[in-house]
Each structure stands twice: as C-alpha cells, then as structure tokens.
Design an enzyme around this catalytic site. Structure first.
Site, short mmCIF file in Angstrom:
data_model
loop_
_atom_site.label_atom_id
_atom_site.label_comp_id
_atom_site.label_asym_id
_atom_site.label_seq_id
_atom_site.Cartn_x
_atom_site.Cartn_y
_atom_site.Cartn_z
N LYS A 52 0.81 -1.22 0.00
CA LYS A 52 0.00 0.00 0.00
C LYS A 52 0.84 1.27 0.00
O LYS A 52 0.56 2.21 -0.75
CB LYS A 52 -0.93 -0.02 1.22
CG LYS A 52 -1.79 1.23 1.40
CD LYS A 52 -2.79 1.04 2.51
CE LYS A 52 -2.12 0.79 3.85
NZ LYS A 52 -1.34 1.96 4.34
N ARG B 33 -0.69 -7.69 14.18
CA ARG B 33 -1.05 -6.59 13.27
C ARG B 33 -2.06 -7.05 12.22
O ARG B 33 -3.02 -6.33 11.91
CB ARG B 33 0.20 -6.04 12.59
CG ARG B 33 1.15 -5.30 13.54
CD ARG B 33 2.51 -5.12 12.92
NE ARG B 33 2.49 -4.20 11.80
CZ ARG B 33 3.43 -4.17 10.85
NH1 ARG B 33 4.42 -5.02 10.89
NH2 ARG B 33 3.36 -3.30 9.87
N ARG C 290 12.16 -4.25 11.21
CA ARG C 290 11.36 -3.59 12.24
C ARG C 290 10.92 -4.60 13.28
O ARG C 290 10.66 -5.76 12.96
CB ARG C 290 10.12 -2.95 11.61
CG ARG C 290 10.43 -1.69 10.88
CD ARG C 290 9.28 -1.07 10.14
NE ARG C 290 7.94 -1.44 10.56
CZ ARG C 290 6.84 -0.85 10.08
NH1 ARG C 290 6.95 0.13 9.19
NH2 ARG C 290 5.64 -1.23 10.46
N ARG D 19 10.81 -8.40 5.06
CA ARG D 19 10.95 -6.95 4.85
C ARG D 19 12.04 -6.36 5.74
O ARG D 19 12.12 -6.63 6.93
CB ARG D 19 9.62 -6.24 5.13
CG ARG D 19 9.68 -4.75 4.84
CD ARG D 19 8.30 -4.14 4.74
NE ARG D 19 7.59 -4.10 6.01
CZ ARG D 19 6.39 -3.52 6.18
NH1 ARG D 19 5.78 -2.99 5.13
NH2 ARG D 19 5.81 -3.51 7.35
N ARG E 32 -8.91 3.72 9.83
CA ARG E 32 -8.67 2.30 10.07
C ARG E 32 -9.90 1.57 10.61
O ARG E 32 -9.93 0.35 10.61
CB ARG E 32 -7.51 2.12 11.08
CG ARG E 32 -6.17 2.61 10.57
CD ARG E 32 -5.12 2.46 11.64
NE ARG E 32 -3.83 3.03 11.26
CZ ARG E 32 -2.86 2.37 10.65
NH1 ARG E 32 -3.02 1.10 10.35
NH2 ARG E 32 -1.73 2.96 10.33
#
Length: 210
Positions: free
Chosen positions: A10, A168, A157, A124, A85
């Site tokens: 996104k 998440r 992260r 990632r 959200r």
C-alpha cells in the site's frame, strides 16, 4: 483512500499513485511525526498519549488530517494512506470533510492473501537512515544488508517479526476490513488483486480509479 493490510504494498503504491495523478499523499504516520516534530498543539497532545503507550484518540487524528487538508489548495486532490482504520474513524472523517465541503470519492482495497502477507512481512527490511524498504524475497538490495540509495545498514522492524506480524494482521482483518462494507454501501469501493508485480498492481489501480 487506499486500504491494504501491512505487507500489501500500500505505501509503495500510494507514492506511485500520488505522483501519477498529482495527488497530495497524506500518510497518517508521516503526519503524526511531522506534527510532533513541529510541536503543534495537536502534535503535543498526540505525543502524550503515545508516550504512555496509548492509542491517540480519533478526534485528535481527525483534526490533524482535516487541518492538513484545509491548508491545501481547494482543487488539490488528496490520497489518504493509513487512515481511516475503523468505521467510527470513517464516519467521523466523513462528517469532518462535510464541514469543509469535501468528500471521499473512492476507496480502493489492495487484496493480498494472508499467507502472502506473512511471507512479505517476514522478509521486509528497512534502511536506518531514511526508511527505504527492501525485501529479501522480492526486492533485495544489491549488497546484502546495505541500502542501495544511502549506504546505511538495513534492519528489520520489531513489528515485522513473529507474533507482532500476526497481531497486526489480526487487527486488520478484524477491524479495518470492515471499511470495505462501509464504503461499498456508499458505492465508493473498488477492489484489486494485490498479489501481482508492483507494475501490474499500479496499472490495475489506475484502471480502477479511471
């Protein structure tokens, strides 16, 4: 509005889309950081909640978003990324936009299977200097562990590992996914296949918008 789970691409697509359609890219995370760095009234209030490990109340977030939109030229289109959200946030945003004679024209959901999201997130990495994003599966750096752009070290992260990823994604598929019904009821929803190459996703996005 661009809607997508973490790992859906996104953020990348939002940047490409903003450039292509000359939209102002309003990412909620960037907005928070800017307001806090400038120590605005809303930024100071938001920081107090974040420092306590609490969620920033919707009214503060929405005020930040509306204030930023108000500062743009009346004819400037906006791409919202990362907000709203939840349905209460979406309803409050609609009400707030009405007060400045604006409205949401379209929301686009980038649909990626959960198994693929897990693979993407676990691979990632971001650079420490400027947060450039890489993925060991689909977009590795030329030199392992080093950013191609600024030469800084790549790191993962803390929320891209193990249980944090699952948590998440659970939140997204329990709460944020409900936005699809909300905008579909207003005839303001398009859904696209996000399990393609970045180039294909961008083309599909543009087709959906046009």
């Amino acid at each position: 509005i661009l809607i997508g789970a973490q790992g859906s691409g996104k953020g990348t697509q939002a940047e490409l889309l903003a450039q292509e359609l000359r939209l102002f890219h309003l990412a909620s995370g960037d907005l928070f950081r800017q307001e806090m760095a400038e120590e605005t009234e809303l930024g100071v209030k938001a920081k107090a909640f974040m420092d306590r490990g609490e969620l920033v109340p919707d009214e503060i977030t929405i005020s930040m978003v509306l204030n930023r939109i108000k500062r743009l030229p009346a004819t400037q289109g906006v791409l919202l990324d990362g907000f709203p959200r939840t349905i209460p946030q979406a309803k409050a945003l609609d009400s707030g936009l009405q007060t400045i004679k604006q409205q949401i024209d379209l929301s686009v959901y980038i649909d990626v299977p959960r198994t693929e999201l897990l693979d993407r997130l676990s691979g990632r990495y971001i650079c420490q200097a400027h947060q450039h994003v890489y993925n060991i599966h689909s977009k590795p750096s030329h030199v392992p562990g080093i950013c191609d752009i600024d030469g800084s070290e790549l790191m993962q992260r803390s929320d891209d590992t193990g249980e944090a990823i699952q948590k998440r994604l659970n939140i997204f598929f329990a709460e944020t996914i409900q936005l699809l019904d909300y905008y579909d009821a207003q005839h303001k929803l398009a859904q696209i296949n996000g399990n393609q190459s970045s180039y294909q996703v961008q083309n599909t996005l543009l087709e959906a918008i046009e």
